[in-house]
Design a protein around this motif. Structure first.
Motif, PDB file in Angstrom:
ATOM      1  N   HIS A 118      -3.399   0.871 -10.764  1.00 13.39           N
ATOM      2  CA  HIS A 118      -2.355   1.581 -11.244  1.00 13.39           C
ATOM      3  C   HIS A 118      -1.331   0.383 -11.041  1.00 13.39           C
ATOM      4  CE1 HIS A 118      -3.837   5.518 -10.694  1.00 13.39           C
ATOM      5  NE2 HIS A 118      -4.400   5.064  -9.386  1.00 13.39           N
ATOM      6  N   VAL A 119      -1.518  -0.750 -10.615  1.00 17.80           N
ATOM      7  CA  VAL A 119      -0.319  -1.813 -10.560  1.00 17.80           C
ATOM      8  C   VAL A 119      -0.981  -2.992 -11.226  1.00 17.80           C
ATOM      9  CG1 VAL A 119       1.263  -0.863  -8.678  1.00 17.80           C
ATOM     10  CG2 VAL A 119      -0.725  -2.630  -8.096  1.00 17.80           C
ATOM     11  N   SER A 120       0.049  -3.860 -11.715  1.00 17.27           N
ATOM     12  CA  SER A 120      -0.485  -5.324 -12.060  1.00 17.27           C
ATOM     13  C   SER A 120      -0.876  -6.219 -10.843  1.00 17.27           C
ATOM     14  CB  SER A 120       0.837  -5.982 -12.860  1.00 17.27           C
ATOM     15  OG  SER A 120       1.623  -6.368 -12.225  1.00 17.27           O
ATOM     16  N   SER A 121      -1.610  -7.297 -11.224  1.00 12.70           N
ATOM     17  CA  SER A 121      -2.102  -8.103 -10.085  1.00 12.70           C
ATOM     18  C   SER A 121      -0.825  -8.826  -9.583  1.00 12.70           C
ATOM     19  CB  SER A 121      -3.140  -9.355 -10.681  1.00 12.70           C
ATOM     20  OG  SER A 121      -2.458  -9.832 -11.705  1.00 12.70           O
ATOM     21  N   SER A 122       0.400  -9.129 -10.485  1.00 12.09           N
ATOM     22  CA  SER A 122       1.323  -9.759 -10.010  1.00 12.09           C
ATOM     23  C   SER A 122       2.100  -8.861  -9.229  1.00 12.09           C
ATOM     24  CB  SER A 122       2.557  -9.965 -11.092  1.00 12.09           C
ATOM     25  OG  SER A 122       1.968 -10.858 -11.901  1.00 12.09           O
ATOM     26  N   ALA A 142       0.908  -6.516  -7.300  1.00  5.45           N
ATOM     27  CA  ALA A 142      -0.043  -6.679  -5.833  1.00  5.45           C
ATOM     28  C   ALA A 142       0.399  -7.859  -4.932  1.00  5.45           C
ATOM     29  CB  ALA A 142      -1.284  -6.343  -6.541  1.00  5.45           C
ATOM     30  N   GLY A 143       0.370  -8.886  -5.929  1.00  5.51           N
ATOM     31  CA  GLY A 143       0.641 -10.175  -5.114  1.00  5.51           C
ATOM     32  C   GLY A 143       1.980 -10.243  -4.410  1.00  5.51           C
ATOM     33  N   PHE A 165       0.304  -1.555  -0.517  1.00  7.75           N
ATOM     34  CA  PHE A 165       0.839  -1.596   0.793  1.00  7.75           C
ATOM     35  C   PHE A 165      -0.236  -1.049   2.048  1.00  7.75           C
ATOM     36  CE2 PHE A 165       3.563   0.497   3.857  1.00  7.75           C
ATOM     37  CZ  PHE A 165       4.306  -0.598   4.314  1.00  7.75           C
ATOM     38  N   LEU A 166      -0.812  -0.042   1.895  1.00  5.64           N
ATOM     39  CA  LEU A 166      -1.933   0.137   2.844  1.00  5.64           C
ATOM     40  C   LEU A 166      -2.984  -0.999   3.050  1.00  5.64           C
ATOM     41  CD1 LEU A 166      -2.556   3.932   2.069  1.00  5.64           C
ATOM     42  CD2 LEU A 166      -1.546   3.106   4.187  1.00  5.64           C
ATOM     43  N   SER A 167      -3.213  -1.836   1.760  1.00  4.71           N
ATOM     44  CA  SER A 167      -4.294  -2.801   2.080  1.00  4.71           C
ATOM     45  C   SER A 167      -3.484  -4.036   2.709  1.00  4.71           C
ATOM     46  CB  SER A 167      -4.465  -3.289   0.549  1.00  4.71           C
ATOM     47  OG  SER A 167      -5.294  -4.525   0.783  1.00  4.71           O
ATOM     48  N   SER A 168      -2.245  -4.258   2.666  1.00 10.93           N
ATOM     49  CA  SER A 168      -1.614  -5.299   3.419  1.00 10.93           C
ATOM     50  C   SER A 168      -1.601  -4.831   4.924  1.00 10.93           C
ATOM     51  CB  SER A 168      -0.130  -5.261   2.797  1.00 10.93           C
ATOM     52  OG  SER A 168      -0.265  -5.638   1.651  1.00 10.93           O
TER      53      SER A 168
END
Length: 318
Positions: free
Chosen positions: A93-97, A99-100, A160-163
């Motif tokens: 759903h989001v770009s890698s940027s 997510a980064g 966010f949950l991944s972080s």
């Protein structure tokens, strides 16, 4: 002796960052052949097979029972299971940027969790240094350009949950490494990653009626080479390295090395993918490196030890 262990821990953290940093190149290669979920399943299958070989041959003895597995289970669920699962579904759903940027905040969450649960305390200079490192990552991504999507909220939540999962792993592993050996911890984490992702992948294939395609990616030599790197180096070895580093240095100090991985990925892109090196890459890189150095070496204990050492040397000379 303590200094020697700390040096080894920092070497392990730097090596961890380099392996993770280069892993994104191999992930891109695998995704040209397999789906993200299949890539994770095969990645941890390779990792589990390689981890099991010395155990089956009797070279390594595991010292764990059912209760130990239950105790280690939360750690393995945070990383690799939840971390990678949330990351993959978030990237849909989001770009890698985007997510980064979100994942660059992991060291901040780690420092907060470590303060509450491990009673680790950081100096004001360390907090500023950590924020400097995080800002360096965010600055680079913003300068590269971010294409925000209007329907990306669910993706942001997953990343966010991944972080949070990775921050929780950093803190929990710090405690677990005091109780269990690195081999036992890493083996159980790998086994749970293997089971989690293969079950998810097999269920996905069953629902789609594509079980016959499960092993198809292995027909590609490029996929085989890439998945071995990801499974052996980027999963198994990095788990050993991060668990070792967390057994010797504070969780907040270790977590900031994830930003170094981001920097390594960018450097690898410039070298191997011929991506253009811009001025903001250099500025951001300086911020990241200064932040890492400050977070790890500007705590009160180290500063006081250095001052004591200088005073002692001065007394000896006088």
């Amino acid at each position: 002796m303590e200094v020697s262990h700390k040096k080894k821990a920092y070497f392990a953290a730097i090596l961890y960052a380099f392996i993770i940093g280069f892993s994104f190149l191999f992930i891109k290669l695998t995704l040209t052949v397999a789906t993200p979920l299949d890539t994770l399943a095969h990645r941890f299958t390779i990792s589990f097979v390689f981890a099991s070989i010395p155990v089956l041959l009797g070279w390594i003895k595991l010292n764990i029972n059912k209760n130990d597995i239950l105790n280690i289970l939360p750690l393995a669920l945070f990383y690799p299971a939840m971390f990678f699962a949330f990351q993959i579904f978030g990237l849909v759903h989001v770009s890698s940027s985007e997510a980064g940027i979100i994942q660059a905040t992991t060291p901040i969450f780690t420092m907060i969790f470590a303060t509450f649960f491990l009673k680790e305390h950081s100096s004001g200079l360390q907090k500023i240094s950590l924020l400097l490192s995080v800002s360096g990552v965010i600055y680079i991504f913003f300068m590269k350009g971010i294409n925000f999507k209007s329907n990306a909220f669910i993706g942001v939540v997953f990343i966010f949950l991944s972080s949070l999962s990775f921050a929780s792993y950093n803190v929990l592993a710090r405690k677990m490494t005091r109780k269990y050996t690195l081999i036992d911890l890493t083996y159980i984490m790998t086994a749970i990653g293997f089971l989690s992702f293969n079950i998810m992948s097999l269920i996905n294939h069953s629902l789609k009626g594509t079980l016959n395609l499960y092993f198809k990616p292995f027909a590609s030599p490029l996929f085989v080479v890439s998945i071995i790197y990801l499974g052996v180096l980027s999963s198994l070895i990095t788990s050993l390295l991060s668990n070792y580093a967390l057994s010797k240095i504070e969780a907040s100090k270790m977590s900031v090395f994830s930003n170094l991985s981001t920097l390594i990925t960018m450097v690898a892109g410039v070298i191997f993918l011929k991506e253009k090196l811009e001025y903001f890459h250099i500025i951001g890189a300086a911020m990241i490196l200064l932040g890492i150095i400050g977070t790890n070496f500007l705590d009160k204990k180290i500063i006081n030890d250095k001052l004591d050492e200088k005073l002692e040397n001065k007394k000896i000379k006088d």
